[in-house]
Design an enzyme around this catalytic site. Structure first.
Site, PDB file in Angstrom:
ATOM      1  N   ARG A 312     -39.531 -11.359  -1.347  1.00 31.89           N
ATOM      2  CA  ARG A 312     -38.956  -9.994  -0.925  1.00 31.89           C
ATOM      3  C   ARG A 312     -37.700  -9.811  -0.983  1.00 31.89           C
ATOM      4  NH1 ARG A 312     -39.695  -7.925   3.254  1.00 31.89           N
ATOM      5  NH2 ARG A 312     -40.641  -6.145   2.531  1.00 31.89           N
ATOM      6  N   CYS A 344     -33.235 -21.246 -10.875  1.00 28.03           N
ATOM      7  CA  CYS A 344     -32.358 -21.132 -11.930  1.00 28.03           C
ATOM      8  C   CYS A 344     -32.213 -19.431 -12.273  1.00 28.03           C
ATOM      9  CB  CYS A 344     -32.430 -21.709 -12.844  1.00 28.03           C
ATOM     10  SG  CYS A 344     -32.334 -23.472 -12.567  1.00 28.03           S
ATOM     11  N   GLU A 345     -31.903 -18.702 -11.311  1.00 29.70           N
ATOM     12  CA  GLU A 345     -31.832 -17.233 -11.393  1.00 29.70           C
ATOM     13  C   GLU A 345     -30.785 -16.698 -10.309  1.00 29.70           C
ATOM     14  OE1 GLU A 345     -34.632 -14.626 -12.449  1.00 29.70           O
ATOM     15  OE2 GLU A 345     -35.988 -16.095 -12.942  1.00 29.70           O
TER      16      GLU A 345
END
Ligand code: LLP
Length: 419
Positions: A312, A344-345
């Site tokens: 969310r 990994c973002e």
């Protein structure tokens, strides 16, 4: 009632200490309060008084079998959007005739299964869907119970991704065209008209859009009655918001009260499809701080839950309160931390700029994670999904075990590739 509260300086759920839970079951973990589920459902049910009604809990918010079982035991009906949700409800002991089937893309096999078990109502979203259902029901020698989901063209004033009641959205049937389609449906041998349905969006924090939508639906109901089409229920959908930060959503009683008042003396049952209002505040996501890292003046607390466990914040820029399980005292004013996950973002965060006194190893509770948390979780980055723990008083029920590494590749096969 506060299902999650501090006692002796530590955050508890009902009679259970979250730190003890974390030690026994590990982190991350979703933790649900049975008392909160009962209280939230009970508040809605009580608000109806003598008004005939049905509360169809929206399974998409939290479809854990034990959660469904608890709600079925309280007399809930269910709002489903797939055969997967249908089978979940049946496994949990939900009664088929208390199920409504929503969704714009019902497949034939899903409709057939729903007819076979005898669900209470199909909320039909297009003329094509109606024709398909008519044909399938006739082939089974049945008349499918149907509501048309109308799109009342009301602005729900919520995040655009979760607003559904505007003409330009993919949902429902244009309310101005609905009477014509009701007329056609009334002549279909495989269709039995039972109601009208709408759902204008989710996380609504004011009553006005609900009332506007209902008034338009009631005008249609009255018009259909005048044409001789008798309907037994009006389904207003779900959408009642909860408090994530500083919202002040109407109480369940105010929501139901406003709807009842508009329905007035009409001889019609009022149905609802609430999800978030029942489960949202009944759950937290428990996570542990792995590392603290200060970089270019930014304070990062890297925790063991990520966007794959709670999407969310990344998807809707949603705010969830983040509370320390054991708050630290006598610290200087703490810095503002970005609480980020291991994925990994850069978009992998649970909260930004949270003033918390933190040390590595601390436990945090991400609040209001009972709805649209586990159900939207993925295994992205090959992360097994966390367990779901249902606490009832002092009792802890492992409602879903933590996934194992082997679960990650269950069903995959190495290929027989040419050398
Ligand atoms: N009925 C229908 C037809 C729905 O589409 C929905 C939610 C509900 C009922 C239940 O709405 P609720 O009472 O929970 O607001 N993933 C988003 C929410 C998507 C809601 C989709 N439809 C989020 O995390 O905010």
């Amino acid at each position: 009632m506060k299902p999650f509260d501090y006692r002796h300086g530590r955050l508890q759920v009902e009679q259970v200490d979250l730190q003890t839970l974390a030690e026994i079951h590990g982190t991350p973990a979703y933790v649900y309060s049975a008392a909160a589920l009962r209280a939230n459902y009970g508040a809605l049910a009580a608000a109806f008084g003598p008004q005939p009604h049905r509360i169809c809990y929206a399974v998409k918010a939290n479809g854990n079998l034990a959660v469904l079982q608890l709600l079925a035991g309280l007399g809930a009906g269910f709002d489903i959007v797939s055969v997967g949700e249908l089978e979940r409800v049946l496994l949990a002991g939900g009664e088929p005739e208390r199920i409504v089937f929503s969704g714009v893309g019902k497949r034939e096999a899903e409709m057939r299964r729903a007819l076979e078990v005898g669900i209470g109502c199909f909320n039909v979203e297009s003329a094509s869907e109606l024709r398909r259902l008519d044909r399938l029901a006739q082939a089974l020698g049945q008349r499918a119970p149907v509501s048309l989901r109308v799109n009342p063209d009301v602005d729900a004033a919520t995040h655009p991704y979760i607003a559904t009641g505007l003409k330009e959205n993919k949902f429902g049937i244009d309310i101005d065209r609905a009477a014509e389609l009701y007329g056609q449906a009334a002549a279909m041998p495989g269709i039995r008209l039972v109601g009208i349905d709408c759902h204008i969006g989710s996380q609504l924090t004011t009553l006005a859009p609900f009332v506007d939508a209902l008034e338009r639906v009631l005008a249609l109901y009255d018009r259909l009655q005048a044409q001789g089409i008798e309907l037994a229920h009006i389904d207003v959908g779900g959408g009642l918001g909860i408090r994530y930060r500083d919202e002040q959503p109407p109480a369940a009683a105010a929501w139901v009260g406003a709807l009842r008042e508009r329905v007035g003396g009409r001889p019609v049952a009022l149905w609802l499809e609430p999800g978030r209002a029942i489960v949202g505040e009944a759950g937290v996501l428990l996570t542990r701080v792995e590392y603290l890292k200060v970089q270019q003046g930014h304070h990062f607390a890297i925790v063991d839950a990520g966007m794959n466990d709670l999407l969310r914040p990344s998807l809707y820029q949603a705010w969830h309160d983040i509370l320390p399980v054991s708050p630290r005292r006598d610290e200087p004013p703490p810095p503002a931390w970005d609480i980020v996950g291991p994925v990994c973002e850069t978009g992998d965060f649970l909260g930004k700029q949270r003033e918390l006194a933190l040390a590595e190893g601390d436990l945090l509770a991400v609040m209001s994670a009972g709805a649209y948390a586990f159900t939207m979780a993925s295994q992205y980055n090959a992360r097994p999904r966390p367990p779901e723990l249902l606490v009832d008083g002092a009792h802890v029920h492992v409602a879903r075990a933590r996934e194992t590494l082997a679960d990650l590749w269950a069903g995959e096969r190495l290929a027989d590739l040419p050398a």
